[in-house]
Motif scaffolding. Structure first.
Motif, mmCIF file in Angstrom:
data_model
loop_
_atom_site.group_PDB
_atom_site.id
_atom_site.type_symbol
_atom_site.label_atom_id
_atom_site.label_comp_id
_atom_site.label_asym_id
_atom_site.label_seq_id
_atom_site.Cartn_x
_atom_site.Cartn_y
_atom_site.Cartn_z
ATOM 1 N N ARG A 24 0.819 -1.204 0.000
ATOM 2 C CA ARG A 24 0.000 0.000 0.000
ATOM 3 C C ARG A 24 0.856 1.259 0.000
ATOM 4 N NH1 ARG A 24 -4.651 0.605 4.458
ATOM 5 N NH2 ARG A 24 -2.851 0.981 5.774
ATOM 6 N N ASN A 25 2.081 1.150 0.548
ATOM 7 C CA ASN A 25 3.007 2.277 0.514
ATOM 8 C C ASN A 25 4.130 2.054 -0.490
ATOM 9 O OD1 ASN A 25 1.681 3.842 2.334
ATOM 10 N ND2 ASN A 25 2.802 3.049 4.111
ATOM 11 N N PHE A 65 -2.102 -9.189 1.433
ATOM 12 C CA PHE A 65 -3.096 -9.907 2.223
ATOM 13 C C PHE A 65 -4.286 -10.382 1.400
ATOM 14 C CE2 PHE A 65 -1.356 -6.366 4.873
ATOM 15 C CZ PHE A 65 -0.368 -7.115 5.449
ATOM 16 N N ILE A 98 4.317 -15.622 2.751
ATOM 17 C CA ILE A 98 3.970 -15.178 4.109
ATOM 18 C C ILE A 98 4.398 -13.734 4.336
ATOM 19 C CG2 ILE A 98 6.054 -15.941 5.345
ATOM 20 C CD1 ILE A 98 4.053 -17.028 7.507
ATOM 21 N N GLY A 153 0.869 -12.444 3.779
ATOM 22 C CA GLY A 153 0.442 -12.742 5.125
ATOM 23 C C GLY A 153 -0.141 -14.137 5.212
ATOM 24 N N SER A 154 -0.970 -14.352 6.210
ATOM 25 C CA SER A 154 -1.538 -15.668 6.395
ATOM 26 C C SER A 154 -2.935 -15.527 6.969
ATOM 27 C CB SER A 154 -0.651 -16.463 7.357
ATOM 28 O OG SER A 154 -1.372 -17.527 7.906
ATOM 29 N N PHE A 155 -3.910 -15.951 6.193
ATOM 30 C CA PHE A 155 -5.266 -16.011 6.726
ATOM 31 C C PHE A 155 -5.969 -17.200 6.078
ATOM 32 C CE2 PHE A 155 -9.672 -14.944 7.514
ATOM 33 C CZ PHE A 155 -9.594 -14.515 8.830
ATOM 34 N N ARG A 186 -7.831 -17.476 2.525
ATOM 35 C CA ARG A 186 -7.512 -16.355 1.650
ATOM 36 C C ARG A 186 -6.040 -16.370 1.248
ATOM 37 N NH1 ARG A 186 -7.872 -11.395 4.562
ATOM 38 N NH2 ARG A 186 -9.890 -12.143 5.258
ATOM 39 N N TYR A 217 3.439 -25.203 8.556
ATOM 40 C CA TYR A 217 4.315 -24.506 9.490
ATOM 41 C C TYR A 217 3.583 -24.176 10.788
ATOM 42 C CZ TYR A 217 7.336 -20.776 11.257
ATOM 43 O OH TYR A 217 8.138 -19.990 12.031
ATOM 44 N N TYR A 218 2.384 -23.657 10.678
ATOM 45 C CA TYR A 218 1.632 -23.308 11.881
ATOM 46 C C TYR A 218 1.133 -24.544 12.612
ATOM 47 C CZ TYR A 218 1.518 -18.301 10.880
ATOM 48 O OH TYR A 218 1.851 -16.997 10.683
ATOM 49 N N PRO A 225 -4.047 5.928 8.847
ATOM 50 C CA PRO A 225 -4.920 5.922 7.665
ATOM 51 C C PRO A 225 -6.321 5.365 7.942
ATOM 52 C CG PRO A 225 -3.248 4.199 7.503
ATOM 53 C CD PRO A 225 -2.879 5.040 8.684
ATOM 54 N N LYS A 276 -8.095 -2.395 8.168
ATOM 55 C CA LYS A 276 -7.262 -3.597 7.987
ATOM 56 C C LYS A 276 -6.447 -3.817 9.243
ATOM 57 C CE LYS A 276 -6.542 -2.924 3.021
ATOM 58 N NZ LYS A 276 -7.449 -3.923 2.462
ATOM 59 N N GLU A 280 -12.266 -9.072 12.312
ATOM 60 C CA GLU A 280 -11.870 -9.912 11.179
ATOM 61 C C GLU A 280 -10.519 -9.398 10.667
ATOM 62 O OE1 GLU A 280 -12.707 -12.903 8.185
ATOM 63 O OE2 GLU A 280 -13.591 -12.469 10.140
ATOM 64 N N PRO A 281 -9.411 -10.041 11.060
ATOM 65 C CA PRO A 281 -8.102 -9.533 10.644
ATOM 66 C C PRO A 281 -7.829 -9.839 9.172
ATOM 67 C CG PRO A 281 -7.837 -11.570 11.845
ATOM 68 C CD PRO A 281 -9.309 -11.273 11.848
ATOM 69 N N VAL A 282 -6.917 -9.063 8.556
ATOM 70 C CA VAL A 282 -6.522 -9.388 7.186
ATOM 71 C C VAL A 282 -5.410 -10.424 7.180
ATOM 72 C CG1 VAL A 282 -7.237 -7.228 6.094
ATOM 73 C CG2 VAL A 282 -4.934 -7.409 7.056
ATOM 74 N N THR A 283 -4.678 -10.512 8.286
ATOM 75 C CA THR A 283 -3.602 -11.491 8.329
ATOM 76 C C THR A 283 -3.321 -11.914 9.760
ATOM 77 O OG1 THR A 283 -1.277 -11.913 7.772
ATOM 78 C CG2 THR A 283 -1.834 -9.657 8.353
ATOM 79 N N LEU A 284 -2.916 -13.175 9.907
ATOM 80 C CA LEU A 284 -2.510 -13.708 11.205
ATOM 81 C C LEU A 284 -1.019 -13.986 11.121
ATOM 82 C CD1 LEU A 284 -5.500 -16.164 11.688
ATOM 83 C CD2 LEU A 284 -5.146 -14.005 12.871
ATOM 84 N N GLU A 285 -0.248 -13.178 11.807
ATOM 85 C CA GLU A 285 1.211 -13.201 11.643
ATOM 86 C C GLU A 285 1.872 -14.199 12.595
ATOM 87 O OE1 GLU A 285 3.184 -11.237 9.431
ATOM 88 O OE2 GLU A 285 1.249 -11.060 8.460
ATOM 89 N N PRO A 286 3.078 -14.651 12.224
ATOM 90 C CA PRO A 286 3.758 -15.667 13.046
ATOM 91 C C PRO A 286 4.247 -15.160 14.400
ATOM 92 C CG PRO A 286 5.090 -15.091 11.128
ATOM 93 C CD PRO A 286 3.765 -14.430 10.951
ATOM 94 N N LYS A 322 4.273 -4.954 9.860
ATOM 95 C CA LYS A 322 3.201 -4.658 8.908
ATOM 96 C C LYS A 322 2.596 -3.282 9.191
ATOM 97 C CE LYS A 322 3.019 -8.584 6.461
ATOM 98 N NZ LYS A 322 4.249 -9.282 6.802
ATOM 99 N N LEU A 379 5.309 -0.562 8.145
ATOM 100 C CA LEU A 379 5.343 -0.424 6.691
ATOM 101 C C LEU A 379 4.078 0.254 6.164
ATOM 102 C CD1 LEU A 379 6.757 -3.925 5.664
ATOM 103 C CD2 LEU A 379 7.853 -1.726 5.242
ATOM 104 N N GLY A 380 3.090 0.439 7.032
ATOM 105 C CA GLY A 380 1.852 1.070 6.619
ATOM 106 C C GLY A 380 0.947 0.159 5.808
ATOM 107 N N GLU A 381 1.219 -1.151 5.824
ATOM 108 C CA GLU A 381 0.415 -2.075 5.022
ATOM 109 C C GLU A 381 -0.911 -2.417 5.685
ATOM 110 O OE1 GLU A 381 0.843 -2.701 2.045
ATOM 111 O OE2 GLU A 381 2.873 -1.919 1.841
ATOM 112 N N VAL A 382 -0.994 -2.227 6.988
ATOM 113 C CA VAL A 382 -2.278 -2.413 7.678
ATOM 114 C C VAL A 382 -2.599 -1.116 8.425
ATOM 115 C CG1 VAL A 382 -2.121 -4.916 7.953
ATOM 116 C CG2 VAL A 382 -1.139 -3.426 9.702
ATOM 117 N N ASP A 383 -3.887 -0.972 8.769
ATOM 118 C CA ASP A 383 -4.307 0.235 9.476
ATOM 119 C C ASP A 383 -4.043 0.118 10.970
ATOM 120 O OD1 ASP A 383 -5.322 1.304 7.093
ATOM 121 O OD2 ASP A 383 -7.143 0.099 7.323
#
Lengths: 294, 266
Positions: free
Chosen positions: A142-143, A160, A238, A242-244, A247, A256-257, B135, B150, B176-182, B190, B193-197
């Motif tokens: 996005r950036n 994502f 990843i 990302g990971s969902f 999706r 891995y998870y 944002p 997000k 409802e997240p956009v991603t589940l990180e390790p 994330k 980097l501004g990729e999520v809100d």
């Protein structure tokens, strides 16, 4: 080195011996060498075989076969597998559409800077996938320097999303197709193309009717290789997608998870991927298991 | 050609032998496990500390201070999700100390017989991290439930994911997240980097990120906390130093570093 008798093939003198089909094939594969191998070669070779096979045996032995179905059914395996299959197939399709023309350009033209270009497009082959993921994020995020305009002008954000998964997989896997097809194009006899051109065929017609059919086996092999690499993609995916679940969580990420929460499920998911890989190998047996070179 | 191969084989064999030798020496030398800090003559050599990702800054400082206090000691730190580190420990990764961001992951390690008697050394609560430009116009935890925001979270099995889930439960929100990180640092990156809100991280992570993110506090009535236990590992080949490091983290000096990073005392 020593130990191998002088080559029997192509030695000039015709031999009054008729070889059986099996023996002919064996000689074609081994180059007519001896059946036995000297110990200094045989022992390391066996070590290599053991090293490659033992982990797979571990996977099979450790698998909880009795409740395999329940575990697979309860986990997100089906969702992850479905996502993995369609994203890697789409990635391969994209690689075919743009990668084959790229391979042709690399093999058949002499544009300036072609060597630099070849190095650039094969870079993802040796680049750590996570680095690829970071690079994708910085370009299409996005950036990112392109992604910000997609976001501002069209309201499209790529990270994502399943699109990001396909992009990450294409980025990492396409060079496998390009390199394979380029090699085949270089090795192919250009006389046929020249003959077709002399007979009045346009360049696109030559490409479609002569060049492509000549490299079809390599095209198929490259596509399968590309698909397998896309299926196994982890690092770039990843990082960029990302990971969902459903999706962006592909099979390797699910494995891995799962290893942290449900090791049995991780083993079974790995076995599923192993089966897919074996299927690929069987499909490609003519190419790899018989040692042809093109 | 042949000579090169021979040399390589000999070198490999020597490596193998050396490996065996050091293993023997290590297990032989670790017969005094409860020596702790008092037996400072035993505190030497190298230790590997596996620590939760949220401890990255504070344990890096603690490791350096511990090295300075004990010349000849080398502390190697490895950070990651507590759940991933626990899996590494139970599958036999060579390490000397484990510091987890939740009792659950430590319990797994203790249950597997890889550690005994863990001690809680810190507590942490959650905070929302947003990019400086905010944002998503996030002003509170309720905003994370909005469809247009997000949000990045940790995986459920990672302590930061489990604790964030508790926050949403307390606030009666469905996020409802956009991603589940390790791990928590991936969530933070994330956000930077501004990729999520927004990302739900620990207060200590917001503090460590400085100007890269903006923190939005979660009210105490809905916030949730997690406890950080630490233990020396049974398989440690340098038990005296491992025990000394654990003592150091639990000491007043350790508490000072942790407090400066924003951790609470248990």
């Amino acid at each position: 080195m020593s130990g191998t008798p002088p080559g029997r093939r192509g030695s000039g003198a015709p031999r009054p011996v008729t070889l059986g089909a099996r023996e002919r094939r064996r000689r074609a594969v081994t180059g007519g060498g001896s059946r036995t191998a000297p110990a200094p070669l045989l022992v390391p070779a066996l070590v290599a075989v053991a090293f490659l096979v033992v982990p797979l045996v571990g996977l099979v032995v450790r698998a909880p076969w009795t409740d395999a179905w329940d575990i697979l059914h309860g986990s997100q395996a089906a969702t992850a597998l479905r996502l993995s299959l369609w994203t890697s197939t789409l990635a391969t399709a994209i690689a075919l559409v743009v990668g084959v023309p790229l391979a042709w350009v690399l093999a058949r033209t002499d544009l300036p800077g072609l060597r630099v270009l070849r190095a650039l497009v094969t870079l993802p082959l040796v680049l750590p996938p996570v680095v690829g993921g970071v690079a994708l994020l910085l370009a299409f995020g996005r950036n990112g320097f392109l992604g910000r305009y997609l976001d501002q002008w069209f309201g499209i954000t790529i990270p994502f999303s399943s699109t990001a998964v396909v992009m990450a997989e294409t980025f990492v896997a396409m060079p496998f197709l390009v390199v394979t097809v380029e090699g085949a194009l270089r090795a192919a006899n250009r006389g046929y193309e020249d003959a077709a051109a002399t007979l009045g065929a346009g360049r696109m017609t030559v490409f479609r009717r002569v060049t492509l059919p000549m490299v079809t086996p390599s095209l198929a092999a490259g596509a399968v290789l590309c698909w397998a690499r896309a299926l196994g993609e982890f690092g770039a995916t990843i990082t960029f997608a990302g990971s969902f679940p459903g999706r962006t969580q592909t099979m390797p990420i699910a494995v891995y998870y799962a290893l942290e929460t449900d090791p049995d499920a991780a083993v079974l998911l790995s076995l599923v991927l192993l089966l897919v890989s074996v299927a690929i190998l069987v499909a490609l047996r003519d190419r790899w298991l018989r040692g042809s070179t093109v | 050609m042949r000579r090169t191969a021979t040399v390589a084989v000999v070198a490999l064999a020597a490596l193998g032998l050396a490996g065996c030798g050091s293993d023997d020496a290590g297990s032989g030398g670790s017969t005094s496990p409860s020596g702790s800090a008092s037996a400072s003559s035993d505190v030497t050599g190298q230790i590997t500390v596996l620590a939760a990702a949220s401890l990255t800054e504070s344990f890096t400082t603690l490791g350096k201070q511990f090295e300075a206090a004990h010349p000849g000691v080398k502390v190697t730190l490895s950070f990651g999700a507590s759940s991933a580190l626990a899996t590494q420990v139970t599958s036999g990764a060579p390490a000397d100390v484990f510091a987890s961001a939740s009792t659950k992951n430590m319990d797994t390690v203790v249950a597997a017989g890889a550690a005994t008697d863990p001690k809680t050394f810190a507590e942490n609560v959650m905070e929302i991290a947003v990019p400086p430009s905010n944002p998503g116009k996030v002003t509170g935890v309720d905003d994370l439930a909005r469809a247009d925001v997000k949000t990045a979270l940790c995986q459920e099995q990672v302590p930061c994911g489990a604790t964030a889930a508790k926050v949403f439960e307390n606030a009666e929100l469905t996020v409802e997240p956009v991603t589940l990180e390790p791990d928590v640092k991936s969530v933070l990156s994330k956000v930077t980097l501004g990729e999520v809100d927004a990302g739900v991280v620990y207060v200590t992570d917001v503090k460590a990120a400085g100007a890269d993110v903006e923190g939005i506090e979660i009210p105490t009535d809905v916030n949730a906390s997690t406890s950080y236990p630490i233990a020396a590992l049974s398989e440690s080949e340098n038990a005296a130093t491992a025990a000394a490091f654990v003592d150091y983290v639990l000491s007043a000096d350790g508490a000072k570093v942790l407090a400066a990073a924003g951790f609470r005392q248990p």
